[in-house]
Scaffold this active site. Structure first.
Site, short mmCIF file in Angstrom:
data_model
loop_
_atom_site.label_atom_id
_atom_site.label_comp_id
_atom_site.label_asym_id
_atom_site.label_seq_id
_atom_site.Cartn_x
_atom_site.Cartn_y
_atom_site.Cartn_z
NE ARG A 26 63.23 98.04 -26.79
CZ ARG A 26 62.25 97.15 -26.59
NH1 ARG A 26 61.21 97.13 -27.41
NH2 ARG A 26 62.30 96.29 -25.61
CG PHE A 43 52.04 98.38 -34.66
CD1 PHE A 43 50.72 98.00 -34.50
CD2 PHE A 43 52.55 98.47 -35.95
CE1 PHE A 43 49.92 97.70 -35.59
CE2 PHE A 43 51.76 98.18 -37.05
CZ PHE A 43 50.44 97.79 -36.88
CG ASP A 59 49.62 101.35 -29.56
OD1 ASP A 59 50.62 100.61 -29.71
OD2 ASP A 59 48.54 100.93 -29.12
CB ALA A 96 49.21 100.83 -37.78
CG ASP A 123 58.20 95.87 -32.89
OD1 ASP A 123 58.04 94.72 -33.35
OD2 ASP A 123 58.52 96.09 -31.70
CB CYS A 179 57.27 89.20 -32.69
SG CYS A 179 55.53 89.70 -32.74
#
Length: 399
Positions: free
Chosen positions: A213, A229, A251, A280, A300, A340
């Site tokens: 970020r 997201f 979101d 999304a 993300d 992730c």
């Protein structure tokens, strides 16, 4: 007190000697040390086939990873004294990087405390326990936290999926002090937030993308940004606070978007931040149909590949999402494609972007690839401790 032993099969000690900390059930010589006789959460001395001690571990006899080393010293015990030492070592490492006391304080195996995650928000500490071993030592953890940090407030956020795997009940409890609106204040990259540590995801905040970020914050001045997201606005609110002209947050959770608006107001950028509630995929298509274009799109999503068997379906989802994102970029736009998912190989996301570029007749230039911050330290022998990816790709018309 003599600890029971866990004997490995011949040559099964090689990974542990190479720096790994996990023992798999198929590596155990169950004829000599039957797993079925062991109690979940208890401590054992792990031995090579020749009887040489390799260290001490906590056991989960019914799991594939049936034991996790917490010390190479076979005389060590997982007590308050060791926890205090491990917390002090972890804290000193974090404070070097993040002196405002907002960081992931304990990152499980990487900090020698398997099954334990602790996030610190200044005077608020959020503890997340995901193993029987750590649940049995809950009071020792609390005592160690109080001795090292002396926080005003401690939250037990024990509602993660991993607890169900271990047969543990889920609960969320403020066991010390009080919170303001069930949230904890933090500062990240000169931006203020209230993290929803009671009702939010995981511990309420995702410190792991802090450095990524920060990288984006350098690039957004005067730009139109889409944060997909968005959760509570980690990317989007920071972008607005660092000079973005306009930020749109997408979101599926109305509650998350309420938190986005609150965090935007905290930083005096509410007029720049716009929220879209919905799926999304549907939101991205609607934005395209509306003729919207963005200078920057941040993609993300949550982990789309939770298990190894989900790799194919997860990669397809990453492909579809980032392709939709790429369609929304202006002629010289920036796509931040993040993942992730531990099971997504390092080279897959850049390669997917290459394929998407050819499909859309766009030129994709990767300018930066980021990973997790210093408060999520990687153990080189355990690939799973390096899980986060953030690919910064400039997307241009084909040359």
């Amino acid at each position: 007190m003599m600890l029971p032993t866990l004997r490995l099969k011949a040559k099964a000690e090689r990974r542990l000697k190479g720096g790994h900390l996990w023992v798999y059930s198929n590596e155990v010589d169950i004829a000599i040390t039957p797993l079925k006789n062991m109690t979940a959460g208890s401590e054992v001395v792990v031995e090579a086939a020749n009887g040489k001690a390799l260290g001490v571990a906590v056991v989960s006899p019914e799991q594939l990873i049936c034991a996790r080393l917490f010390s190479r010293d076979s005389k060590q015990t997982l007590d308050v004294s060791l926890m205090v030492h491990r917390l002090q070592v972890a804290q000193s490492g974090r404070e070097l990087w993040y002196p405002q006391s907002c960081y992931r304080w304990v990152f499980g195996d990487s900090d020698g405390l398997p099954g334990l995650v602790i996030d610190r928000f200044g005077d608020v500490v959020v503890i997340q326990i995901s193993s029987v071993a750590m649940e049995l030592r809950r009071q020792a953890i609390i005592d160690a936290v109080n001795k090292v940090a002396k926080p005003q407030c401690i939250v037990l956020k024990n509602d993660g999926k991993l607890r169900a795997v271990e047969g543990l009940p889920e609960y969320v409890e403020v066991i010390q002090g009080a919170l303001e609106d069930d949230c904890a204040p933090l500062v990240e990259n000169d931006t203020r937030f209230m993290a929803p540590v009671i009702h939010g995801q995981k511990t309420g905040w995702f410190y792991d993308h802090r450095e990524n970020r920060a990288q984006l914050n350098r690039l957004v001045k005067g730009k139109r940004v889409l944060d997909v997201f968005s959760y509570v606005g980690g990317w989007g609110v920071q972008a607005a606070n660092h000079g973005a002209a306009e930020v749109h947050c997408v979101d599926a959770s109305a509650q998350a978007l309420d938190w986005v608006e609150q965090n935007a107001s905290l930083n005096g950028v509410a007029e720049k931040v716009h929220c879209w509630e919905g799926d999304a995929f549907a939101a991205l298509r609607q934005l395209k149909d509306n003729g919207e274009r963005f200078d920057v799109v941040v993609m993300d999503p949550p982990a789309l590949i939770p298990r190894r068997k989900d790799i194919k379906a997860g990669e397809q989802a990453y492909h579809r999402l980032n392709q939709l994102a790429m369609r929304l970029l202006s002629k010289d736009g920036l796509l931040v494609a993040a993942s992730c998912s531990m099971h997504l190989a390092e080279d897959r996301l850049p390669d997917m972007l290459r394929v998407m570029g050819r499909e859309l007749d766009r030129e994709v230039m990767i300018q930066h690839v980021g990973s997790q911050g210093a408060d999520h330290p990687v153990l080189p022998a355990i690939a799973e401790t390096r899980y986060l990816k953030a690919v910064f790709a400039r997307v241009l018309p084909t040359r």
